[in-house]
Write an enzyme that holds these catalytic residues in place. Structure first.
Site, PDB file in Angstrom:
ATOM      1  N   TYR A 137      58.536  43.917  45.207  1.00  0.00           N
ATOM      2  CA  TYR A 137      57.193  43.383  45.430  1.00  0.00           C
ATOM      3  C   TYR A 137      57.173  42.624  46.753  1.00  0.00           C
ATOM      4  O   TYR A 137      57.810  41.581  46.906  1.00  0.00           O
ATOM      5  CB  TYR A 137      56.772  42.430  44.310  1.00  0.00           C
ATOM      6  CG  TYR A 137      56.702  43.037  42.928  1.00  0.00           C
ATOM      7  CD1 TYR A 137      56.587  44.418  42.739  1.00  0.00           C
ATOM      8  CD2 TYR A 137      56.738  42.229  41.797  1.00  0.00           C
ATOM      9  CE1 TYR A 137      56.520  44.961  41.468  1.00  0.00           C
ATOM     10  CE2 TYR A 137      56.661  42.771  40.520  1.00  0.00           C
ATOM     11  CZ  TYR A 137      56.563  44.133  40.363  1.00  0.00           C
ATOM     12  OH  TYR A 137      56.498  44.662  39.095  1.00  0.00           O
ATOM     13  N   HIS A 164      64.022  48.469  36.917  1.00  0.00           N
ATOM     14  CA  HIS A 164      62.590  48.674  37.140  1.00  0.00           C
ATOM     15  C   HIS A 164      62.138  50.081  36.754  1.00  0.00           C
ATOM     16  O   HIS A 164      61.092  50.266  36.115  1.00  0.00           O
ATOM     17  CB  HIS A 164      62.288  48.399  38.619  1.00  0.00           C
ATOM     18  CG  HIS A 164      60.879  48.031  38.895  1.00  0.00           C
ATOM     19  ND1 HIS A 164      60.503  47.348  40.019  1.00  0.00           N
ATOM     20  CD2 HIS A 164      59.738  48.235  38.214  1.00  0.00           C
ATOM     21  CE1 HIS A 164      59.195  47.156  40.014  1.00  0.00           C
ATOM     22  NE2 HIS A 164      58.711  47.685  38.922  1.00  0.00           N
ATOM     23  N   SER A 203      50.107  44.531  33.011  1.00  0.00           N
ATOM     24  CA  SER A 203      48.740  45.039  33.207  1.00  0.00           C
ATOM     25  C   SER A 203      47.952  45.115  31.890  1.00  0.00           C
ATOM     26  O   SER A 203      47.349  46.143  31.588  1.00  0.00           O
ATOM     27  CB  SER A 203      48.758  46.411  33.887  1.00  0.00           C
ATOM     28  OG  SER A 203      49.266  46.326  35.187  1.00  0.00           O
ATOM     29  N   PRO A 204      47.935  44.030  31.103  1.00  0.00           N
ATOM     30  CA  PRO A 204      47.178  44.068  29.847  1.00  0.00           C
ATOM     31  C   PRO A 204      45.669  44.177  30.070  1.00  0.00           C
ATOM     32  O   PRO A 204      44.931  44.466  29.127  1.00  0.00           O
ATOM     33  CB  PRO A 204      47.542  42.740  29.177  1.00  0.00           C
ATOM     34  CG  PRO A 204      47.902  41.836  30.322  1.00  0.00           C
ATOM     35  CD  PRO A 204      48.590  42.733  31.304  1.00  0.00           C
ATOM     36  N   SER A 239      38.662  43.205  32.858  1.00  0.00           N
ATOM     37  CA  SER A 239      38.092  41.858  33.018  1.00  0.00           C
ATOM     38  C   SER A 239      36.586  41.890  33.224  1.00  0.00           C
ATOM     39  O   SER A 239      35.889  40.910  32.965  1.00  0.00           O
ATOM     40  CB  SER A 239      38.743  41.149  34.209  1.00  0.00           C
ATOM     41  OG  SER A 239      38.298  41.722  35.435  1.00  0.00           O
TER      42      SER A 239
END
Length: 323
Positions: free
Chosen positions: A57, A121, A200-201, A208
């Site tokens: 990242y 990962h 990523s819920p 959202s």
């Protein structure tokens, strides 16, 4: 904040964690390191203890940022980081020599002498999982890592890895719109006592309700290249979000809180990501939302399995998922 023990370990963590990937440039638009550090500090203040990052990242930036934020507060945090992608996501390596190099690099960037939870990962199809996990197990013996995890691994890979060394966590994308793991993978981790961590819920923020048009995404936002956020897929998915929002209003919560509470009700430890204190506090409040059987059934009616339009990754990225 409620707490729970990570599977096959003695590590106590908050029931909701914080994914910090988006705090690095070139992922979800504009970033600000100082604002991000304030968000991490606020997370600690309100009881969040698990922080999820990875070496790739921001090509190291994310780990360095977390290391800065935790100066003087390291013992309050559970650090979860990952290896396997080489810089810029150019390739994947699970070679034992690479494992040993990657952990040293992560320890340096995080400014710590141990990592609480160390993930592979992505599974390297060229290296037997037994060899990779064997090298990871050596890190536990050396005291550099406390527990091991896998990310986006198949049920068979999880079993093979667990036979070499206890796996504590399986991390996978899991939300109202990403439920493919329910058939085989979730039963496997439950059988083996492995904690399921859901990244990523909110389906990368889509659920959202904050996003209404494709133009809401910054020019450098990686979601612009994800099928769910493009063309007709975007427009059809907005219709589902609006139905989720109706239920959230009745439950006196936001769509984000409803979606996070849904993952908790399904046994997951969600790690929603955000750069801002406002959304952090909103997400954490989801821990107090109790969804009854009838609530879950109604959510299933408006957002059933496979309702989402578009895959979660581009075609070439989907090929990197194990199994």
């Amino acid at each position: 904040m409620q707490q729970r023990i990570l599977g096959n370990s003695n590590i106590l963590v908050s029931s909701i964690g914080l994914g910090i990937m988006g705090m690095s440039p070139g992922i979800y638009g504009e970033t600000n390191d100082e604002q991000s550090i304030q968000t991490i500090h606020r997370a600690l203040d309100i009881g969040v203890t698990m922080f999820d990052t990875a070496d790739v990242y921001g090509n190291g930036h994310n780990e360095k940022l977390l290391g800065r934020a935790l100066q003087g507060r390291r013992e309050q945090a559970i650090i979860a980081t990952k290896f396997s992608y080489t810089p810029n996501y150019e390739s994947i390596s699970g070679h034992p020599d690479y494992v040993k190099k990657a952990v040293e690099d992560s320890l340096r960037r995080l400014n710590t002498d141990y990592i609480d939870l160390y993930y592979q990962h992505r599974v390297d199809p060229q290296i037997p999982i037994e060899e990779t996990v064997g090298a990871m197990a050596d890190l536990v013996k050396a005291g550099k890592v406390r527990a091991l995890g896998l990310s986006e691994a198949s049920a068979s890979t999880i079993r093979r890895a667990h036979a070499v060394h206890p796996i504590s966590v399986l991390e996978s994308e899991y939300s109202l719109w990403s439920r493919d793991i329910e058939e085989e993978i979730l039963p496997t981790v439950r059988e083996l006592g492995i904690t399921h961590v859901a990244y990523s819920p909110l389906s990368r923020g889509f659920i959202s309700g904050e996003l209404r048009t494709f133009e809401d995404l910054a020019a450098d936002d990686l979601r612009r290249w994800m099928p769910r956020f493009q063309g007709d897929n975007f427009r059809k998915n907005i219709e589902v979000v609006d139905k989720i929002k109706e239920i959230a209003i009745e439950k006196n919560c936001t769509p984000s809180q409803l979606a996070i509470a849904w993952t908790i009700a399904n046994g997951a430890l969600p790690i929603p990501g955000t750069k801002r204190i406002k959304y952090l506090e909103e997400n954490v409040a989801a821990a107090d939302i109790l969804l009854m059987k009838e609530d879950l059934e109604r959510i299933d009616q408006v957002s059933p399995k496979n309702v989402v339009h578009g895959t979660r990754y581009m075609k070439e990225q989907m090929t990197l998922l194990d199994g």
